[in-house]
Design a protein around this motif. Structure first.
Motif, PDB file in Angstrom:
ATOM      1  N   PHE A 165      -1.822 -24.891  35.009  1.00  0.00           N
ATOM      2  CA  PHE A 165      -2.304 -26.187  34.535  1.00  0.00           C
ATOM      3  C   PHE A 165      -1.854 -26.472  33.104  1.00  0.00           C
ATOM      4  N   PHE A 166      -1.744 -25.397  32.307  1.00  0.00           N
ATOM      5  CA  PHE A 166      -1.449 -25.601  30.884  1.00  0.00           C
ATOM      6  C   PHE A 166      -0.090 -26.240  30.641  1.00  0.00           C
ATOM      7  N   THR A 167       0.790 -26.253  31.671  1.00  0.00           N
ATOM      8  CA  THR A 167       2.109 -26.851  31.464  1.00  0.00           C
ATOM      9  C   THR A 167       2.081 -28.372  31.590  1.00  0.00           C
ATOM     10  N   ILE A 168       0.936 -28.913  31.998  1.00  0.00           N
ATOM     11  CA  ILE A 168       0.851 -30.367  32.147  1.00  0.00           C
ATOM     12  C   ILE A 168       0.136 -30.957  30.935  1.00  0.00           C
ATOM     13  N   GLN A 169       0.854 -31.782  30.198  1.00  0.00           N
ATOM     14  CA  GLN A 169       0.245 -32.432  29.042  1.00  0.00           C
ATOM     15  C   GLN A 169       0.649 -33.895  29.016  1.00  0.00           C
ATOM     16  N   ASP A 170      -0.088 -34.650  28.225  1.00  0.00           N
ATOM     17  CA  ASP A 170       0.168 -36.087  28.129  1.00  0.00           C
ATOM     18  C   ASP A 170       1.642 -36.419  27.908  1.00  0.00           C
ATOM     19  N   HIS A 171       2.259 -35.729  26.967  1.00  0.00           N
ATOM     20  CA  HIS A 171       3.620 -36.101  26.623  1.00  0.00           C
ATOM     21  C   HIS A 171       4.650 -35.495  27.571  1.00  0.00           C
ATOM     22  N   THR A 172       4.277 -34.451  28.315  1.00  0.00           N
ATOM     23  CA  THR A 172       5.258 -33.863  29.224  1.00  0.00           C
ATOM     24  C   THR A 172       5.273 -34.580  30.584  1.00  0.00           C
ATOM     25  N   HIS A 173       4.113 -35.022  31.038  1.00  0.00           N
ATOM     26  CA  HIS A 173       4.034 -35.671  32.349  1.00  0.00           C
ATOM     27  C   HIS A 173       3.175 -36.929  32.268  1.00  0.00           C
ATOM     28  N   PRO A 174       3.691 -37.945  31.596  1.00  0.00           N
ATOM     29  CA  PRO A 174       2.853 -39.122  31.351  1.00  0.00           C
ATOM     30  C   PRO A 174       2.490 -39.916  32.609  1.00  0.00           C
ATOM     31  N   PHE A 175       3.231 -39.730  33.692  1.00  0.00           N
ATOM     32  CA  PHE A 175       2.975 -40.570  34.858  1.00  0.00           C
ATOM     33  C   PHE A 175       2.241 -39.843  35.987  1.00  0.00           C
ATOM     34  N   LEU A 176       1.935 -38.577  35.770  1.00  0.00           N
ATOM     35  CA  LEU A 176       1.331 -37.803  36.853  1.00  0.00           C
ATOM     36  C   LEU A 176      -0.096 -38.278  37.136  1.00  0.00           C
ATOM     37  N   THR A 177      -0.323 -38.748  38.368  1.00  0.00           N
ATOM     38  CA  THR A 177      -1.655 -39.243  38.719  1.00  0.00           C
ATOM     39  C   THR A 177      -2.202 -38.572  39.959  1.00  0.00           C
ATOM     40  N   MET A 178      -1.440 -37.656  40.545  1.00  0.00           N
ATOM     41  CA  MET A 178      -1.929 -37.003  41.749  1.00  0.00           C
ATOM     42  C   MET A 178      -1.425 -35.572  41.792  1.00  0.00           C
ATOM     43  N   LEU A 179      -2.361 -34.662  41.834  1.00  0.00           N
ATOM     44  CA  LEU A 179      -2.013 -33.252  41.934  1.00  0.00           C
ATOM     45  C   LEU A 179      -2.903 -32.674  43.017  1.00  0.00           C
ATOM     46  N   ASP A 180      -2.331 -32.479  44.182  1.00  0.00           N
ATOM     47  CA  ASP A 180      -3.122 -32.046  45.327  1.00  0.00           C
ATOM     48  C   ASP A 180      -2.994 -30.537  45.503  1.00  0.00           C
ATOM     49  N   LEU A 181      -4.067 -29.824  45.184  1.00  0.00           N
ATOM     50  CA  LEU A 181      -4.100 -28.371  45.342  1.00  0.00           C
ATOM     51  C   LEU A 181      -5.163 -27.976  46.351  1.00  0.00           C
ATOM     52  N   SER A 182      -5.554 -28.905  47.188  1.00  0.00           N
ATOM     53  CA  SER A 182      -6.602 -28.621  48.157  1.00  0.00           C
ATOM     54  C   SER A 182      -6.104 -27.631  49.215  1.00  0.00           C
ATOM     55  N   SER A 183      -7.058 -27.014  49.910  1.00  0.00           N
ATOM     56  CA  SER A 183      -6.747 -26.081  50.997  1.00  0.00           C
ATOM     57  C   SER A 183      -5.774 -24.985  50.586  1.00  0.00           C
ATOM     58  N   ASN A 184      -6.073 -24.357  49.462  1.00  0.00           N
ATOM     59  CA  ASN A 184      -5.335 -23.177  49.048  1.00  0.00           C
ATOM     60  C   ASN A 184      -6.340 -22.031  48.931  1.00  0.00           C
ATOM     61  N   ARG A 185      -6.030 -21.052  48.096  1.00  0.00           N
ATOM     62  CA  ARG A 185      -6.964 -19.940  47.911  1.00  0.00           C
ATOM     63  C   ARG A 185      -7.361 -19.793  46.450  1.00  0.00           C
ATOM     64  N   LEU A 186      -7.433 -20.916  45.774  1.00  0.00           N
ATOM     65  CA  LEU A 186      -7.790 -20.895  44.359  1.00  0.00           C
ATOM     66  C   LEU A 186      -9.194 -20.330  44.208  1.00  0.00           C
ATOM     67  N   ASN A 187      -9.387 -19.388  43.276  1.00  0.00           N
ATOM     68  CA  ASN A 187     -10.738 -18.859  43.074  1.00  0.00           C
ATOM     69  C   ASN A 187     -11.227 -18.995  41.640  1.00  0.00           C
ATOM     70  N   ASN A 188     -10.736 -18.142  40.745  1.00  0.00           N
ATOM     71  CA  ASN A 188     -11.165 -18.252  39.351  1.00  0.00           C
ATOM     72  C   ASN A 188     -10.160 -19.082  38.575  1.00  0.00           C
ATOM     73  N   LEU A 189     -10.438 -20.337  38.373  1.00  0.00           N
ATOM     74  CA  LEU A 189      -9.459 -21.183  37.703  1.00  0.00           C
ATOM     75  C   LEU A 189      -9.697 -21.199  36.199  1.00  0.00           C
TER      76      LEU A 189
END
Ligand SMILES: *[C@@H]1O[C@H](CO)[C@@H](O)[C@H](O)[C@H]1NC(C)=O
Ligand SMILES: *[C@@H]1O[C@H](CO)[C@@H](O)[C@H](O)[C@H]1NC(C)=O
Ligand SMILES: *[C@@H]1O[C@H](CO)[C@@H](O)[C@H](O)[C@H]1NC(C)=O
Ligand SMILES: *[C@@H]1O[C@H](CO)[C@@H](O)[C@H](O)[C@H]1NC(C)=O
Ligand SMILES: *[C@@H]1O[C@H](CO)[C@@H](O)[C@H](O)[C@H]1NC(C)=O
Ligand SMILES: *[C@@H]1O[C@H](CO)[C@@H](O)[C@H](O)[C@H]1NC(C)=O
Ligand SMILES: *[C@@H]1O[C@H](CO)[C@@H](O)[C@H](O)[C@H]1NC(C)=O
Ligand SMILES: *[C@@H]1O[C@H](CO)[C@@H](O)[C@H](O)[C@H]1NC(C)=O
Length: 459
Positions: A165-189
């Protein structure tokens, strides 16, 4: 694999049209103007010749397992590339070399394990990247570097346990409005990193159907998102589950059962986007206006401040005129308003306890009363006359029906329209239109009902 996925039905349309194949169109493909469809062509290897000036290339439903360096370097105009439903396990270094015009890239339903940081190197125009339904266990942290036009990234239905997540910042990805990480195995974020994401990304972050560990840091984040009414939570309330003590069997639907988090101290919001409802009020001079201050904050202990165009800031305490009242519920009442009271009224509701505030705007226009001499009988008569004229104009002057004015569409598609693209690449996207933008799992209903059973348990 269900039969309907492998049909490429939309390209049947092209059969009816004159095929403008030149020498470079592979045998099994259909080439039309700047579009090449090799869907379900049985390719096991990347075709050596493809029309050079293609804008849209569809290679979905084949058996490609690898793409090497510079596969697309002879296609400088390439914008849309569909490689869904292949057997790709990895991509070679420099695979999209000289294909920097790519705007839509579909690699969904393949067998990718790892997203290496060089994969999408140089694709600075890329807007949509579809990687759902692969076997991805890791995304290298440099993967998003340079994708500065990215708007939507789909990674659901993989096996991710973390995400950079830390690689996404206002100035690096100004147009990003959708990040779908559903249905994975994410646990301790890393919730601190997520809290620091640009608010547009937070608003479009899908995390449901993972194996999150229940804790206060996690709950605090969702609590703030819920307060802001994010659609990502509203649409999938039941699918937000967390594991108590990290145990698989003890899952709770944490958006419903908040008692587990009673001992959490919920931190104040860092930067809460203000909810603004703009409404319009039209009155005449000497009227009384009553403007409510209903905002998205659901709390009883709120303090209200009104900013008025003619009288500056008003609070219940600073009442200096008998004509103005601010009620405990925030409603502002003004008697015998004047024309110069017109303008934008902004109410701010602040909850000190929750550490949030929200505003409500009302555009008030006060007009002068109509002149006395203009009596109502005359007004009515005039009204009728105008209505008659309008009806007559409608009957006789309506322009010709649409069908006769419709201009023929130019045959070559010069601009890329994502909605037409979905019909080109995947007919199943269209069928599920209501969910089109919400969640990728709905683009292709591929899970069987029995799979989800372990998730229905609740402690
Ligand atoms: C690819 O781009 C490089 C420089 O960016 C250029 O030197 C090379 O000729 C290009 N290759 C093709 C096949 O166009
Ligand atoms: C939840 O995710 C699993 C894989 O992690 C998937 O098989 C299942 O279909 C998903 N369920 C829902 C309701 O999205
Ligand atoms: C909350 O704290 C109280 C006392 O401090 C404790 O008895 C209770 O078990 C805690 N609840 C949870 C869910 O941890
Ligand atoms: C409302 O919240 C914003 C950001 O959290 C803050 O800058 C602003 O001062 C707050 N306004 C009031 C009236 O508390
Ligand atoms: C009300 O008080 C504010 C200052 O608190 C002042 O600027 C304003 O002119 C006053 N309005 C009237 C109608 O007295
Ligand atoms: C707020 O209170 C006033 C006076 O009690 C009442 O007239 C008004 O309807 C209330 N507004 C709302 C939105 O409840
Ligand atoms: C608004 O107009 C009224 C008369 O119509 C006048 O008494 C009042 O001073 C004006 N207020 C401002 C702020 O100009
Ligand atoms: C408020 O309404 C007036 C007249 O209807 C309009 O000219 C003005 O642009 C509006 N202001 C805002 C902020 O919407």
């Amino acid at each position: 694999m269900p039969a309907h996925m492998a049909n490429g039905s939309c390209f049947l349309v092209f059969l009816c049209l004159v095929c403008s194949c030149d020498g470079t169109c592979p045998n099994m493909c259909l080439c039309l103007s700047d579009t090449v469809s090799c869907s379900s062509a049985g390719f096991t290897k990347f075709p050596t010749v493809l029309p050079t000036f293609s804008i849209t290339v569809d290679l979905s439903h084949n058996y490609l397992s690898y793409l090497g360096a510079g596969s697309f370097e002879k296609m400088p105009r390439l914008e849309n590339l569909c490689l869904a439903h292949n057997q790709l396990t990895s991509l070679g270094e420099g695979v999209f070399q000289n294909a920097s015009g790519l705007r839509f890239l579909d690699l969904s339903s393949n067998k990718l394990h790892l997203v290496e940081q060089h994969y999408f190197h140089g694709l600075w125009r890329l807007e949509e990247l579809l990687l759902f339904n692969n076997k991805i266990t890791q995304v290298e942290s440099g993967m998003l570097n340079g994708l500065s036009s990215l708007k939507k990234l789909y990674l659901s239905l993989n096996q991710l346990t973390n995400f950079p997540f830390f690689t996404i910042q206002d100035h690096t990805h100004p147009f990003l409005t959708m990040l779908d990480l559903s249905s994975n195995r994410l646990n301790n974020l890393p919730w601190e990193d997520i809290k620091a994401l640009p608010s547009l990304v937070q608003r479009g972050l899908y995390l449901h159907n993972n194996s999150l560990t229940c804790n206060c840091a996690m709950y605090s984040m969702f609590w703030h998102w819920q307060l802001r009414n994010y659609e990502t939570l509203k649409d999938f309330t039941d699918d937000h589950r967390c594991l108590i003590y990290g145990e698989m069997r003890a899952t709770i639907k944490f958006l419903h059962h908040t008692r587990f988090f009673h001992n959490c101290t919920l931190e104040k919001a860092v930067s809460l986007p203000v909810t603004v409802y703009l409404s319009t009020v039209l009155v005449t001079e000497e009227d009384t206006i009553s403007l409510d201050c209903q905002t998205s904050i659901k709390s009883t202990e709120l303090s209200y401040t009104w900013l008025t165009p003619s009288k500056g800031y008003l609070t219940p305490a600073t009442k200096n005129s008998s004509l103005i009242t601010i009620f405990p519920n925030g409603t502002l009442e003004m008697q015998s308003v004047k024309v110069n009271d017109s303008g934008l009224y902004v109410c701010t509701a602040v909850s000190v306890k929750l550490g949030v505030n929200a505003t409500r705007e009302v555009n008030v226009t006060v007009s002068l009363p109509p002149p006395e001499s203009f009596n109502t009988g005359y007004t009515t008569l005039l009204g009728c006359a105008i209505t008659m004229i309008l009806i007559l104009m409608y009957l006789y002057l309506t322009p010709c029906r649409c069908s006769c004015c419709k201009q023929p569409k130019p045959p070559s598609v010069t601009t890329y329209d994502p909605s037409s693209l979905s019909s080109v690449f995947s007919s199943s996207i269209r069928e599920n239109k209501p969910y089109n933008d919400k969640h990728v799992a709905f683009l292709e209903p591929m899970m069987s009902p029995e799979v989800s059973e372990e998730w229905t348990q609740e402690s």
